[in-house]
Design an enzyme around this catalytic site. Structure first.
Site, PDB file in Angstrom:
ATOM      1  N   ALA A 166      38.034  32.095  27.982  1.00 54.62           N
ATOM      2  CA  ALA A 166      39.095  32.439  28.371  1.00 54.62           C
ATOM      3  C   ALA A 166      39.555  32.239  30.009  1.00 54.62           C
ATOM      4  O   ALA A 166      38.623  32.166  30.690  1.00 54.62           O
ATOM      5  CB  ALA A 166      39.337  34.258  28.409  1.00 54.62           C
ATOM      6  N   ASP A 167      40.796  31.935  30.115  1.00 50.99           N
ATOM      7  CA  ASP A 167      40.913  31.624  31.665  1.00 50.99           C
ATOM      8  C   ASP A 167      41.837  32.851  31.988  1.00 50.99           C
ATOM      9  O   ASP A 167      41.698  33.039  33.411  1.00 50.99           O
ATOM     10  CB  ASP A 167      41.924  30.443  31.573  1.00 50.99           C
ATOM     11  CG  ASP A 167      41.181  29.255  31.173  1.00 50.99           C
ATOM     12  OD1 ASP A 167      40.985  29.033  30.074  1.00 50.99           O
ATOM     13  OD2 ASP A 167      40.612  28.600  32.409  1.00 50.99           O
ATOM     14  N   ARG A 168      42.575  33.741  31.268  1.00 51.17           N
ATOM     15  CA  ARG A 168      43.217  34.894  31.668  1.00 51.17           C
ATOM     16  C   ARG A 168      43.240  35.683  30.482  1.00 51.17           C
ATOM     17  O   ARG A 168      44.338  35.277  29.639  1.00 51.17           O
ATOM     18  CB  ARG A 168      44.364  34.539  32.640  1.00 51.17           C
ATOM     19  CG  ARG A 168      44.951  35.744  33.448  1.00 51.17           C
ATOM     20  CD  ARG A 168      46.283  35.333  34.050  1.00 51.17           C
ATOM     21  NE  ARG A 168      46.266  34.358  35.064  1.00 51.17           N
ATOM     22  CZ  ARG A 168      46.282  34.566  36.405  1.00 51.17           C
ATOM     23  NH1 ARG A 168      46.643  35.939  36.761  1.00 51.17           N
ATOM     24  NH2 ARG A 168      46.227  33.667  37.233  1.00 51.17           N
TER      25      ARG A 168
END
Ligand SMILES: CSC[C@H]1O[C@H](OP(=O)(O)O)[C@H](O)[C@@H]1O
Length: 376
Positions: free
Chosen positions: A247-249
């Site tokens: 995940a990045d955010r």
């Protein structure tokens, strides 16, 4: 101190010197490049010489630590002002991964209250390396136990699929989703994990170049597939029981921004009854966001799609492989190149963090990650 993962050292910090593996030339060349200051750190992130949500934050922070090692300040106030200015500059490198912004916020607050700003900053930046490795080890353990427990009755060994690169090359070591794969494979007694499929992850090819490299280094049985082959693969092999991604955010309701292609993997996982698991340290969870609608998605140059990079050996006797870019689509072809997409929480089985495995509450289609983190 270096980011440890078996033989792979993606980030090497020996105060006050920072070098990183140039991921643009992996796996065919292991080229370390010096990062002497925040300008070099910013460049390395923008060009994706280094990438991966946690690694971006760590390289940004340590690039400024390296710069501070070569400077002196007349006053503490001067050091504080310099550090704030450089952190603001570093936060303009890539917009989607929240880890960078989380680190900038925490480091600015630390420095504002410090009477020895430069020294305290460097100590805090170094601590990020150690914390990330510890977090990823816990994510691996938590995620492996979760997947192992969800095996269908009678199914001893399972297969999983992962997307992009979320291993030692995306973090300070071990990895997040690939950390779960590593931890799952290390389980003894008949081995829970039989095989890993991974996607090429166009257009940067994090899978074909970086995840392939890491899995081969570890000797984990694996198979590369085209991004477009996953639905056919899930239909053909019912022993694939989970898709595990990074995940990045992550928004507080569980909506998750991750590498482009993640959303369609979640759709096909749902259709085929396969778990869809997001692996992320808490530093990737943005509790300020109600949902994924507010996540800024980075768009990158069209040429990353209309061209492709390969490696050709020198023509005149040398063995060195040289990175070359070739035109694939006709010159002038327009391309849409978002680097990430957002997967709605309703398609996500669980969010695995170092604080625990978070699932949706009482059958509703969303998570309450603020409560989960607070109660962990
Ligand atoms: C643990 S890495 C998280 C995340 O970062 C990657 O993006 P990029 O290679 O563009 O930096 C990918 O989305 C990974 O899942």
């Amino acid at each position: 101190m270096s980011a440890q993962n078996s033989r792979l050292q993606a980030i090497v910090w020996t105060r006050p010197t920072l070098t990183i593996l140039n991921q643009l030339v992996l796996p065919h060349s292991s080229e370390y490049i010096p990062i002497p200051d925040s300008a070099a750190g910013h460049h390395a992130i923008v060009t994706m010489q280094t990438r991966g949500a946690p690694a971006i934050a760590i390289v940004a922070a340590l690039s400024l630590a390296a710069e501070l090692g070569a400077r002196t300040f007349a006053t503490n106030a001067e050091a504080q002002s310099f550090i704030h200015e450089k952190l603001d500059y570093l936060s303009t490198s890539r917009p989607t991964a929240v880890n960078l912004f989380d680190a900038v916020t925490k480091l600015k607050a630390l420095v504002s209250g410090s009477e020895n700003a430069a020294e305290d900053y460097v100590d805090a930046a170094e601590q990020m390396l150690r914390d990330d490795i510890a977090d990823n080890t816990a994510i691996g353990k938590n995620g492996a136990a979760f997947i192992e427990a969800r095996r269908p009755t009678g199914m001893q060994a399972i297969k999983v699929l992962t997307h992009c690169n979320t291993g030692a090359l995306a973090t300070a070591g071990h990895g997040t989703a690939l950390g779960i794969v590593r931890s799952l494979y290390q389980k003894p007694a008949g081995r829970v994990l039989e095989h890993v499929y991974f996607t090429e992850t166009r257009p940067y090819n994090q899978g074909a170049r970086l995840t392939a490299y890491e899995l081969q280094e570890e000797g984990i049985p694996s198979t590369l597939v085209c991004d477009s082959a996953v639905s056919a693969l899930l239909r053909s092999d019912p022993t694939i029981r989970a898709i595990v991604v990074g995940a990045d955010r992550v928004a507080r309701n569980g909506d998750t921004a991750n590498k482009i292609g993640t959303y369609q993997l979640a759709i096909t996982a749902k259709f085929h009854g396969v778990d869809f698991i997001v692996a992320a340290p808490v530093t990737s969870i943005d509790l300020a966001l109600e949902s994924g609608k507010e996540i800024v998605i980075e768009e990158r140059a069209m040429q990353e799609i209309t061209q492709t990079a390969g490696f050709a050996s020198e023509s005149i006797g040398e063995s060195e492989l040289v990175r070359q870019t070739v035109q694939v689509a006709p010159v002038g072809t327009r391309a849409w190149n978002p680097s990430f997409d957002v997967t709605p929480a309703e398609l996500i089985t669980a969010v695995v963090t170092e604080k625990g495995v978070f699932e949706k509450k009482n059958g509703r289609g969303v998570f309450d990650l603020a409560a989960d983190i607070a109660n962990a």
